[in-house]
Design an enzyme around this catalytic site. Structure first.
Site, PDB file in Angstrom:
ATOM      1  N   VAL A  95    -118.029 -35.363  62.769  1.00  0.00           N
ATOM      2  CA  VAL A  95    -117.036 -34.470  62.290  1.00  0.00           C
ATOM      3  C   VAL A  95    -115.899 -35.511  61.625  1.00  0.00           C
ATOM      4  CG1 VAL A  95    -115.902 -32.572  61.176  1.00  0.00           C
ATOM      5  CG2 VAL A  95    -117.967 -32.340  63.136  1.00  0.00           C
TER       6      VAL A  95
ATOM      7  N   ASP B 128    -114.540 -24.945  70.192  1.00  0.00           N
ATOM      8  CA  ASP B 128    -115.170 -25.563  69.865  1.00  0.00           C
ATOM      9  C   ASP B 128    -116.293 -24.694  69.639  1.00  0.00           C
ATOM     10  OD1 ASP B 128    -115.722 -29.091  69.641  1.00  0.00           O
ATOM     11  OD2 ASP B 128    -117.334 -27.813  70.015  1.00  0.00           O
ATOM     12  N   ILE B 129    -117.813 -25.101  68.278  1.00  0.00           N
ATOM     13  CA  ILE B 129    -118.476 -23.757  68.339  1.00  0.00           C
ATOM     14  C   ILE B 129    -119.519 -24.957  69.606  1.00  0.00           C
ATOM     15  CG2 ILE B 129    -120.231 -25.611  67.566  1.00  0.00           C
ATOM     16  CD1 ILE B 129    -120.534 -23.076  65.570  1.00  0.00           C
TER      17      ILE B 129
ATOM     18  N   HIS C 299    -109.920 -35.251  64.413  1.00  0.00           N
ATOM     19  CA  HIS C 299    -109.510 -33.770  65.954  1.00  0.00           C
ATOM     20  C   HIS C 299    -109.098 -34.321  66.410  1.00  0.00           C
ATOM     21  CE1 HIS C 299    -113.896 -34.795  65.533  1.00  0.00           C
ATOM     22  NE2 HIS C 299    -113.536 -34.544  66.359  1.00  0.00           N
TER      23      HIS C 299
HETATM   24  P1  5GP Z   1    -116.895 -35.245  67.504  1.00  0.00           P
HETATM   25  O1  5GP Z   1    -118.333 -35.418  68.832  1.00  0.00           O
HETATM   26  O2  5GP Z   1    -116.354 -35.678  65.375  1.00  0.00           O
HETATM   27  O3  5GP Z   1    -115.970 -35.470  68.425  1.00  0.00           O
HETATM   28  O4  5GP Z   1    -116.532 -33.835  67.759  1.00  0.00           O
HETATM   29  C1  5GP Z   1    -116.590 -32.944  66.863  1.00  0.00           C
HETATM   30  C2  5GP Z   1    -116.990 -31.202  67.139  1.00  0.00           C
HETATM   31  O5  5GP Z   1    -116.679 -30.170  66.239  1.00  0.00           O
HETATM   32  C3  5GP Z   1    -118.008 -31.134  67.912  1.00  0.00           C
HETATM   33  O6  5GP Z   1    -118.173 -30.650  69.472  1.00  0.00           O
HETATM   34  C4  5GP Z   1    -119.029 -29.834  67.766  1.00  0.00           C
HETATM   35  O7  5GP Z   1    -119.588 -28.697  68.538  1.00  0.00           O
HETATM   36  C5  5GP Z   1    -117.726 -29.413  66.633  1.00  0.00           C
HETATM   37  N1  5GP Z   1    -118.313 -28.338  65.786  1.00  0.00           N
HETATM   38  C6  5GP Z   1    -118.685 -28.831  64.718  1.00  0.00           C
HETATM   39  N2  5GP Z   1    -118.851 -27.937  63.575  1.00  0.00           N
HETATM   40  C7  5GP Z   1    -118.255 -26.572  64.292  1.00  0.00           C
HETATM   41  C8  5GP Z   1    -117.766 -25.604  63.291  1.00  0.00           C
HETATM   42  O8  5GP Z   1    -118.501 -25.247  62.745  1.00  0.00           O
HETATM   43  N3  5GP Z   1    -116.951 -24.982  64.423  1.00  0.00           N
HETATM   44  C9  5GP Z   1    -116.622 -24.953  64.916  1.00  0.00           C
HETATM   45  N4  5GP Z   1    -115.812 -24.375  65.734  1.00  0.00           N
HETATM   46  N5  5GP Z   1    -116.698 -26.326  65.933  1.00  0.00           N
HETATM   47  C10 5GP Z   1    -117.804 -26.888  65.759  1.00  0.00           C
END
Ligand code: 5GP
Ligand code: ZN
Length: 115
Positions: free
Chosen positions: A97, A31-32, A101
């Site tokens: 996103v 995760d970034i 995932h």
């Molecule tokens: P959500 O909030 O949708 O469950 O998680 C999305 C995750 O994707 C977040 O933890 C965010 O930090 C990660 N994320 C968003 N954009 C990117 C990216 O471009 N690269 C990576 N490696 N992680 C990302």
């Protein structure tokens, strides 16, 4: 492939990312914005927005993702101490996103319920 999806772009290589694991069904990468010492995302190659879009035909993919998540936890050395697996879904779930995932989080103590 959804051309507006950041995770599809990671899968295609359009956004360069160091993959921790890949096979025909899924890929995994850090995760970034890590929320724990280990914070890995495990995603299906097939684009579907969230668990809400999962159909009967996705059973194998979903099972595969779970088993690979556990295998990655083992490989990263966090299995015995324990870890947390999270799938945020839509607004109340905190999803940002919209490509399904699994978050694999480990290396620290978590509390329950989460915030
Ligand atoms: P959500 O909030 O949708 O469950 O998680 C999305 C995750 O994707 C977040 O933890 C965010 O930090 C990660 N994320 C968003 N954009 C990117 C990216 O471009 N690269 C990576 N490696 N992680 C990302
Ligand atoms: Zn996607």
């Amino acid at each position: 492939m959804d051309e507006n999806c950041i995770f599809c772009k990671i899968i295609s290589g359009e956004i360069p990312s160091e993959l921790i694991y890949k096979d025909d069904v899924c890929v995994a990468f850090n995760d970034i914005s890590p929320q724990a010492p280990t914070h890995i995302l495990v995603i299906p190659r097939e684009h579907f927005a969230s668990l809400n879009e999962a159909k009967d035909g996705h059973k194998e993919i979903l099972g595969h993702l779970m088993l690979k998540t556990a295998a990655i936890a083992e490989e990263k050395g966090i299995a015995d101490q324990g870890y947390r697996v999270v799938i945020n879904t839509n607004e109340n779930g905190g999803q940002t996103v919209f490509h399904l995932h699994i978050h694999l989080l480990g290396g620290r103590q978590f509390i329950f319920p989460p915030g």
